[in-house]
Write a protein that holds these residues in place. Structure first.
Motif, mmCIF file in Angstrom:
data_model
loop_
_atom_site.group_PDB
_atom_site.id
_atom_site.type_symbol
_atom_site.label_atom_id
_atom_site.label_comp_id
_atom_site.label_asym_id
_atom_site.label_seq_id
_atom_site.Cartn_x
_atom_site.Cartn_y
_atom_site.Cartn_z
ATOM 1 N N MET A 117 64.207 114.335 16.287
ATOM 2 C CA MET A 117 63.229 114.385 15.206
ATOM 3 C C MET A 117 63.232 115.805 14.617
ATOM 4 N N PRO A 118 63.499 115.938 13.339
ATOM 5 C CA PRO A 118 63.648 117.278 12.756
ATOM 6 C C PRO A 118 62.349 118.091 12.690
ATOM 7 N N TYR A 119 61.187 117.449 12.735
ATOM 8 C CA TYR A 119 59.925 118.172 12.603
ATOM 9 C C TYR A 119 59.254 118.427 13.951
ATOM 10 N N GLU A 120 59.852 117.919 15.019
ATOM 11 C CA GLU A 120 59.221 117.981 16.333
ATOM 12 C C GLU A 120 58.857 119.407 16.744
ATOM 13 N N HIS A 121 59.717 120.389 16.421
ATOM 14 C CA HIS A 121 59.437 121.769 16.828
ATOM 15 C C HIS A 121 58.145 122.295 16.217
ATOM 16 N N ARG A 122 57.783 121.804 15.061
ATOM 17 C CA ARG A 122 56.530 122.236 14.427
ATOM 18 C C ARG A 122 55.313 121.634 15.119
ATOM 19 N N LEU A 123 55.520 120.559 15.828
ATOM 20 C CA LEU A 123 54.436 119.855 16.515
ATOM 21 C C LEU A 123 54.568 120.003 18.030
ATOM 22 N N GLU A 124 55.165 121.099 18.439
ATOM 23 C CA GLU A 124 55.468 121.316 19.853
ATOM 24 C C GLU A 124 54.262 121.124 20.767
ATOM 25 N N PHE A 179 53.679 117.426 21.375
ATOM 26 C CA PHE A 179 54.717 116.721 22.115
ATOM 27 C C PHE A 179 54.965 117.280 23.519
ATOM 28 N N THR A 180 54.424 118.441 23.846
ATOM 29 C CA THR A 180 54.642 119.023 25.179
ATOM 30 C C THR A 180 53.400 119.011 26.056
ATOM 31 N N ARG A 181 52.245 118.665 25.509
ATOM 32 C CA ARG A 181 51.022 118.636 26.318
ATOM 33 C C ARG A 181 51.102 117.495 27.322
ATOM 34 N N ALA A 196 36.999 116.120 19.070
ATOM 35 C CA ALA A 196 36.846 117.452 19.666
ATOM 36 C C ALA A 196 37.573 117.536 21.008
ATOM 37 N N ILE A 197 37.538 116.447 21.774
ATOM 38 C CA ILE A 197 38.215 116.440 23.078
ATOM 39 C C ILE A 197 39.709 116.675 22.890
ATOM 40 N N GLU A 198 40.313 115.985 21.943
ATOM 41 C CA GLU A 198 41.748 116.174 21.717
ATOM 42 C C GLU A 198 42.056 117.610 21.307
ATOM 43 N N ASN A 199 41.217 118.192 20.452
ATOM 44 C CA ASN A 199 41.440 119.590 20.068
ATOM 45 C C ASN A 199 41.309 120.518 21.275
ATOM 46 N N ILE A 200 40.366 120.239 22.155
ATOM 47 C CA ILE A 200 40.186 121.042 23.363
ATOM 48 C C ILE A 200 41.449 120.968 24.231
ATOM 49 N N LEU A 201 41.974 119.763 24.406
ATOM 50 C CA LEU A 201 43.193 119.599 25.200
ATOM 51 C C LEU A 201 44.362 120.376 24.600
ATOM 52 N N LEU A 202 44.528 120.268 23.295
ATOM 53 C CA LEU A 202 45.630 120.976 22.629
ATOM 54 C C LEU A 202 45.433 122.486 22.668
ATOM 55 N N ALA A 203 44.213 122.950 22.450
ATOM 56 C CA ALA A 203 43.940 124.391 22.487
ATOM 57 C C ALA A 203 44.212 124.950 23.884
ATOM 58 N N ALA A 204 43.753 124.260 24.897
ATOM 59 C CA ALA A 204 43.999 124.716 26.268
ATOM 60 C C ALA A 204 45.499 124.830 26.513
ATOM 61 N N HIS A 205 46.238 123.809 26.123
ATOM 62 C CA HIS A 205 47.691 123.806 26.313
ATOM 63 C C HIS A 205 48.340 124.977 25.577
ATOM 64 N N ALA A 219 48.737 124.376 38.228
ATOM 65 C CA ALA A 219 49.415 124.565 39.509
ATOM 66 C C ALA A 219 50.424 123.441 39.707
ATOM 67 N N GLU A 220 50.811 122.800 38.621
ATOM 68 C CA GLU A 220 51.813 121.736 38.658
ATOM 69 C C GLU A 220 52.492 121.672 37.296
ATOM 70 N N LYS A 221 53.668 121.055 37.275
ATOM 71 C CA LYS A 221 54.399 120.851 36.022
ATOM 72 C C LYS A 221 54.852 119.400 35.956
ATOM 73 N N PRO A 222 53.915 118.498 35.676
ATOM 74 C CA PRO A 222 54.316 117.087 35.618
ATOM 75 C C PRO A 222 55.219 116.814 34.422
ATOM 76 N N LYS A 223 56.066 115.822 34.603
ATOM 77 C CA LYS A 223 56.943 115.388 33.523
ATOM 78 C C LYS A 223 56.114 114.594 32.521
ATOM 79 N N ARG A 224 56.432 114.750 31.260
ATOM 80 C CA ARG A 224 55.740 113.983 30.212
ATOM 81 C C ARG A 224 56.045 112.501 30.400
ATOM 82 N N ARG A 225 55.013 111.696 30.305
ATOM 83 C CA ARG A 225 55.172 110.257 30.493
ATOM 84 C C ARG A 225 55.760 109.612 29.244
#
Length: 175
Positions: free
Chosen positions: A1-8, A11-13, A107-116, A155-161
């Motif tokens: 996907m050519p735009y994926e890097h802009r939405l890192e 896609f990585t959370r 707001a919850i989704e923004n919190i998750l993304l901001a933390a990440h 304290a972990e690095k789970p694989k993205r589902r």
């Protein structure tokens, strides 16, 4: 996907359930809360409230109220996001209940993304005894806890589902 890097960040959370004991600085918590409140809201009424919990005993009670998901107690900070019904219902009447819940969940989704994006880990916990959480945190009857969000340094690095292919979930023009 050519735009994926802009939405890192999107896609990585991943959901983090194991945390290092390192405290999260207050200024970082505040930025995460501000990111949460930057989420869209119906009529810009921001019908959501945030409860920040760092007290060990309170986190333990929340973990037990969340079907004994004890990782909640291990996170350095927990944010409980609540829908504030009257803030939205004063303008939208009964439909405002739904809008307040949407405001809170955005707001919850923004919190998750901001933390990440700040190098922290978090997870959206929706399985909990609402009445018990309300009692523990003194949440008034006119509000509803929508999620418990434990946050800390991972304290972990789970694989993205895996996700369904978008073609499976998408309907064009009609269902």
């Amino acid at each position: 996907m050519p735009y994926e890097h802009r939405l890192e960040a999107i896609f990585t959370r991943v959901s983090i359930r194991r945390f290092k004991p390192d405290p999260v600085p207050e200024d970082v918590i505040k930025v995460i809360l501000e990111a949460g409140n930057a989420a869209p809201s119906a009529g810009n009424l921001q019908a959501r409230d945030f409860i920040v919990v760092r007290d060990e005993n309170t986190k333990l009670k929340l973990a037990k109220a969340a079907l004994k998901q004890m990782f909640i107690a291990e996170a350095p900070v927990v944010i409980v996001v609540c829908a504030n019904y009257p803030r939205s219902m004063r303008v939208y009447g009964e439909r405002g209940r739904l809008y307040a819940e949407q405001d809170a969940t955005a707001a919850i989704e923004n919190i998750l993304l901001a933390a990440h994006m700040l190098g922290l880990g978090a997870v959206w916990v929706g399985a909990f005894d609402e009445v018990e959480v309300m009692e523990i945190l003194g949440i008034p009857d006119y509000a509803r806890p929508m999620a418990i969000v434990p946050i800390g340094y991972p304290a972990e690095k789970p694989k993205r589902r895996e996700r369904y292919p978008i073609e499976y979930l998408t309907h064009w023009e009609k269902w």
